[in-house]
Design a protein around this motif. Structure first.
Motif, PDB file in Angstrom:
ATOM      1  N   PRO A  98      62.730  77.268   9.061  1.00 26.38           N
ATOM      2  CA  PRO A  98      61.828  77.955   8.130  1.00 26.38           C
ATOM      3  C   PRO A  98      62.546  78.506   6.903  1.00 26.38           C
ATOM      4  CG  PRO A  98      62.390  79.425   9.918  1.00 26.38           C
ATOM      5  CD  PRO A  98      63.079  78.118  10.213  1.00 26.38           C
ATOM      6  N   MET A  99      63.871  78.246   6.787  1.00 28.53           N
ATOM      7  CA  MET A  99      64.648  78.903   5.737  1.00 28.53           C
ATOM      8  C   MET A  99      64.160  78.556   4.339  1.00 28.53           C
ATOM      9  SD  MET A  99      66.817  81.088   4.843  1.00 28.53           S
ATOM     10  CE  MET A  99      67.692  81.526   6.332  1.00 28.53           C
ATOM     11  N   MET A 100      63.843  77.281   4.079  1.00 25.22           N
ATOM     12  CA  MET A 100      63.389  76.916   2.742  1.00 25.22           C
ATOM     13  C   MET A 100      62.068  77.610   2.405  1.00 25.22           C
ATOM     14  SD  MET A 100      64.053  75.497  -0.050  1.00 25.22           S
ATOM     15  CE  MET A 100      65.497  74.531   0.440  1.00 25.22           C
ATOM     16  N   GLU A 101      61.186  77.664   3.385  1.00 22.68           N
ATOM     17  CA  GLU A 101      59.912  78.365   3.180  1.00 22.68           C
ATOM     18  C   GLU A 101      60.155  79.847   2.888  1.00 22.68           C
ATOM     19  OE1 GLU A 101      55.974  79.540   5.845  1.00 22.68           O
ATOM     20  OE2 GLU A 101      57.136  77.734   6.354  1.00 22.68           O
ATOM     21  N   ILE A 102      61.109  80.436   3.605  1.00 23.88           N
ATOM     22  CA  ILE A 102      61.443  81.840   3.381  1.00 23.88           C
ATOM     23  C   ILE A 102      62.064  82.036   2.001  1.00 23.88           C
ATOM     24  CG2 ILE A 102      62.968  83.712   4.133  1.00 23.88           C
ATOM     25  CD1 ILE A 102      62.510  82.736   7.014  1.00 23.88           C
ATOM     26  N   PHE A 103      62.949  81.124   1.601  1.00 23.84           N
ATOM     27  CA  PHE A 103      63.543  81.196   0.261  1.00 23.84           C
ATOM     28  C   PHE A 103      62.455  81.205  -0.805  1.00 23.84           C
ATOM     29  CE2 PHE A 103      67.924  79.225   1.387  1.00 23.84           C
ATOM     30  CZ  PHE A 103      68.411  80.483   1.705  1.00 23.84           C
ATOM     31  N   MET A 104      61.460  80.329  -0.626  1.00 22.33           N
ATOM     32  CA  MET A 104      60.384  80.241  -1.612  1.00 22.33           C
ATOM     33  C   MET A 104      59.551  81.531  -1.623  1.00 22.33           C
ATOM     34  SD  MET A 104      60.965  77.483  -3.137  1.00 22.33           S
ATOM     35  CE  MET A 104      59.500  77.507  -4.165  1.00 22.33           C
ATOM     36  N   GLU A 105      59.328  82.101  -0.461  1.00 21.51           N
ATOM     37  CA  GLU A 105      58.599  83.371  -0.386  1.00 21.51           C
ATOM     38  C   GLU A 105      59.350  84.462  -1.157  1.00 21.51           C
ATOM     39  OE1 GLU A 105      58.177  84.317   3.700  1.00 21.51           O
ATOM     40  OE2 GLU A 105      56.803  82.656   4.145  1.00 21.51           O
ATOM     41  N   ILE A 106      60.639  84.530  -0.933  1.00 19.65           N
ATOM     42  CA  ILE A 106      61.456  85.547  -1.607  1.00 19.65           C
ATOM     43  C   ILE A 106      61.471  85.311  -3.109  1.00 19.65           C
ATOM     44  CG2 ILE A 106      63.818  86.402  -1.876  1.00 19.65           C
ATOM     45  CD1 ILE A 106      64.172  85.871   1.143  1.00 19.65           C
ATOM     46  N   ARG A 107      61.576  84.045  -3.502  1.00 16.75           N
ATOM     47  CA  ARG A 107      61.607  83.726  -4.927  1.00 16.75           C
ATOM     48  C   ARG A 107      60.287  84.106  -5.601  1.00 16.75           C
ATOM     49  NH1 ARG A 107      64.927  83.860  -8.991  1.00 16.75           N
ATOM     50  NH2 ARG A 107      64.426  82.384 -10.636  1.00 16.75           N
ATOM     51  N   ASN A 132      63.148  90.217   5.322  1.00 18.11           N
ATOM     52  CA  ASN A 132      62.407  91.316   5.922  1.00 18.11           C
ATOM     53  C   ASN A 132      62.293  91.082   7.422  1.00 18.11           C
ATOM     54  OD1 ASN A 132      60.175  89.584   6.438  1.00 18.11           O
ATOM     55  ND2 ASN A 132      59.293  90.024   4.413  1.00 18.11           N
ATOM     56  N   ALA A 133      61.703  92.038   8.135  1.00 18.14           N
ATOM     57  CA  ALA A 133      61.667  91.975   9.599  1.00 18.14           C
ATOM     58  C   ALA A 133      60.922  90.740  10.093  1.00 18.14           C
ATOM     59  CB  ALA A 133      61.025  93.244  10.156  1.00 18.14           C
ATOM     60  N   GLU A 134      59.808  90.396   9.449  1.00 21.69           N
ATOM     61  CA  GLU A 134      59.022  89.236   9.881  1.00 21.69           C
ATOM     62  C   GLU A 134      59.790  87.945   9.637  1.00 21.69           C
ATOM     63  OE1 GLU A 134      56.580  85.762   9.451  1.00 21.69           O
ATOM     64  OE2 GLU A 134      57.464  86.837   7.743  1.00 21.69           O
ATOM     65  N   GLN A 135      60.454  87.850   8.489  1.00 24.29           N
ATOM     66  CA  GLN A 135      61.234  86.656   8.178  1.00 24.29           C
ATOM     67  C   GLN A 135      62.426  86.518   9.114  1.00 24.29           C
ATOM     68  OE1 GLN A 135      61.964  87.680   4.107  1.00 24.29           O
ATOM     69  NE2 GLN A 135      60.200  86.539   3.317  1.00 24.29           N
ATOM     70  N   GLN A 136      63.074  87.629   9.424  1.00 28.08           N
ATOM     71  CA  GLN A 136      64.208  87.592  10.349  1.00 28.08           C
ATOM     72  C   GLN A 136      63.759  87.158  11.741  1.00 28.08           C
ATOM     73  OE1 GLN A 136      67.618  88.132   9.521  1.00 28.08           O
ATOM     74  NE2 GLN A 136      67.684  87.080  11.492  1.00 28.08           N
ATOM     75  N   ALA A 137      62.577  87.599  12.154  1.00 31.38           N
ATOM     76  CA  ALA A 137      62.047  87.200  13.462  1.00 31.38           C
ATOM     77  C   ALA A 137      61.808  85.693  13.511  1.00 31.38           C
ATOM     78  CB  ALA A 137      60.756  87.954  13.753  1.00 31.38           C
ATOM     79  N   ARG A 138      61.304  85.131  12.414  1.00 31.87           N
ATOM     80  CA  ARG A 138      61.107  83.675  12.353  1.00 31.87           C
ATOM     81  C   ARG A 138      62.436  82.933  12.450  1.00 31.87           C
ATOM     82  NH1 ARG A 138      57.778  83.907   6.971  1.00 31.87           N
ATOM     83  NH2 ARG A 138      58.250  81.675   6.797  1.00 31.87           N
ATOM     84  N   MET A 139      63.457  83.456  11.768  1.00 29.74           N
ATOM     85  CA  MET A 139      64.763  82.819  11.821  1.00 29.74           C
ATOM     86  C   MET A 139      65.391  82.947  13.209  1.00 29.74           C
ATOM     87  SD  MET A 139      65.443  81.136   9.177  1.00 29.74           S
ATOM     88  CE  MET A 139      67.083  80.718   9.784  1.00 29.74           C
TER      89      MET A 139
END
Length: 354
Positions: A98-107, A132-139
């Motif tokens: 999910p990292m690319m999706e998370i990168f795009m969210e942050i961007r 954030n906490a939700e993104q870290q949980a996904r990772m």
């Protein structure tokens, strides 16, 4: 191990010194003999005894997947690659990160904040962003899933990947897993899979901790741990390859000649002459130097200041078994694409070497 820090233990002595490193693990000294002319329409990027390849990161703007990598190599006439592990692991059935999706969210969040504040857009920063906490949980969930996948990889799928590459006449010399932060069991997986593909090493970003971690494991597998640098020669006080060569005879370097020139302004041939016995591969690109305005900028090949011709002709003259990999980093114009640009780079190198 040799006490000569400039050259260290040559790859020939290292590979011949251990029973664990069987003939199948040896890095070929004669590229022409080890890479006979391909059959049919398979690519051949061995020019004048110098093997021109590419890091598959060069096609990051194109549709991914191992099948597409094969297609791009054939279109560009590339028979040797540093294979990014994402395309490989997707082929092997790994869960999607999910990292690319998370990168795009942050961007998107950063852009919204900049627009709300009226600030000018900020350049993207290297390194891992703050999650954030939700993104870290996904990772965390992904990391556990991918760990289970790696520890139970289907080697028949690895054999299938090797056949796909072999049938196309494409040889991966490195797989860039970047595994130094993984568990020992996962690192074993990285070297096991890379070796099964016919690669000679696994690559990682350079640090002493990573070299101390990966070097002994690479030795165990009869492989190399190959380390890539960015601007450390300019930015890190006292940085030198001398700090790494005695860690393990399996520690080798993926010397980014473009980053070196762009950040220091010094001729990459100096590093090649001093450490050629420990340089497994180089990344080649064109750059402006540090005193140019703007400094250290990627350029279309032939439009920068990087001594591309001198570097390639030195390797040819000395017959050093160093893989030379195109890393496409300059801006690709809308009327072109990464495949066309890499093909142009291949032809540029061929004209120098043939």
């Amino acid at each position: 191990m040799s006490k000569n820090k400039n050259n260290g233990l040559s790859r020939r002595k290292f590979l011949g010194s251990s029973a664990a490193l069987a003939a199948a693990s040896m890095v070929p000294i004669n590229f022409a003999a080890a890479n006979p002319a391909p059959k049919n329409d398979n690519p051949n990027s061995n020019f004048g005894g110098v093997h021109i390849g590419a890091i598959t990161y060069s096609w990051r703007t194109m549709p991914g997947g191992l099948e597409n990598i094969v297609k791009y190599c054939k279109e560009c006439n590339i028979s040797s690659i540093e294979l990014m592990s994402g395309d490989l692991e997707t082929y092997l059935g790994a869960p999607e990160s999910p990292m690319m999706e998370i990168f795009m969210e942050i961007r998107r969040q950063q852009q919204a904040e900049q627009e709300a504040s009226g600030e000018a857009p900020q350049p993207r920063r290297r390194g891992r962003p703050q999650l954030n906490a939700e993104q870290q949980a996904r990772m965390d969930k992904y990391n556990e899933e991918v760990r289970k996948f790696r520890l139970n990889v289907d080697m028949k799928k690895v054999e299938s990947a090797k056949k796909l590459l072999d049938d196309a006449g494409i040889k991966p010399h490195i797989v860039k897993f970047s595994p130094s932060q993984w568990s020992d069991e996962e690192i074993d997986y990285a070297f096991k899979v890379a070796k099964a593909l016919g690669a000679k090493g696994v690559s990682e970003e350079i640090s002493e901790d990573a070299a101390k971690k990966l070097g002994p494991i690479a030795e165990k597998h009869g492989m190399y741990a190959v380390f890539h640098q960015h601007m450390q020669f300019a930015d890190v006080e006292g940085f030198t390859y001398d700090n790494f060569v005695d860690i393990s005879p399996a520690v080798m370097f993926n010397f980014d000649s473009g980053h070196y020139f762009g950040s220091t302004g010094k001729n990459p041939c100096d590093i090649l002459r001093k450490y050629h016995n420990r340089i497994f591969s180089i990344h080649i690109k064109d750059k402006t130097g540090p005193e140019t305005d703007p400094p250290n900028q990627n350029q279309v090949w032939g439009q920068g200041q990087m001594p591309l011709e001198e570097v390639l002709l030195l390797i040819k003259k000395e017959k050093w078994p160093i893989y030379c990999d195109i890393e496409l980093e300059y801006e690709v114009k809308p009327w072109s694409n990464a495949v066309k640009e890499v093909k142009t780079c291949v032809n540029y190198a061929r004209q120098i070497l043939m």
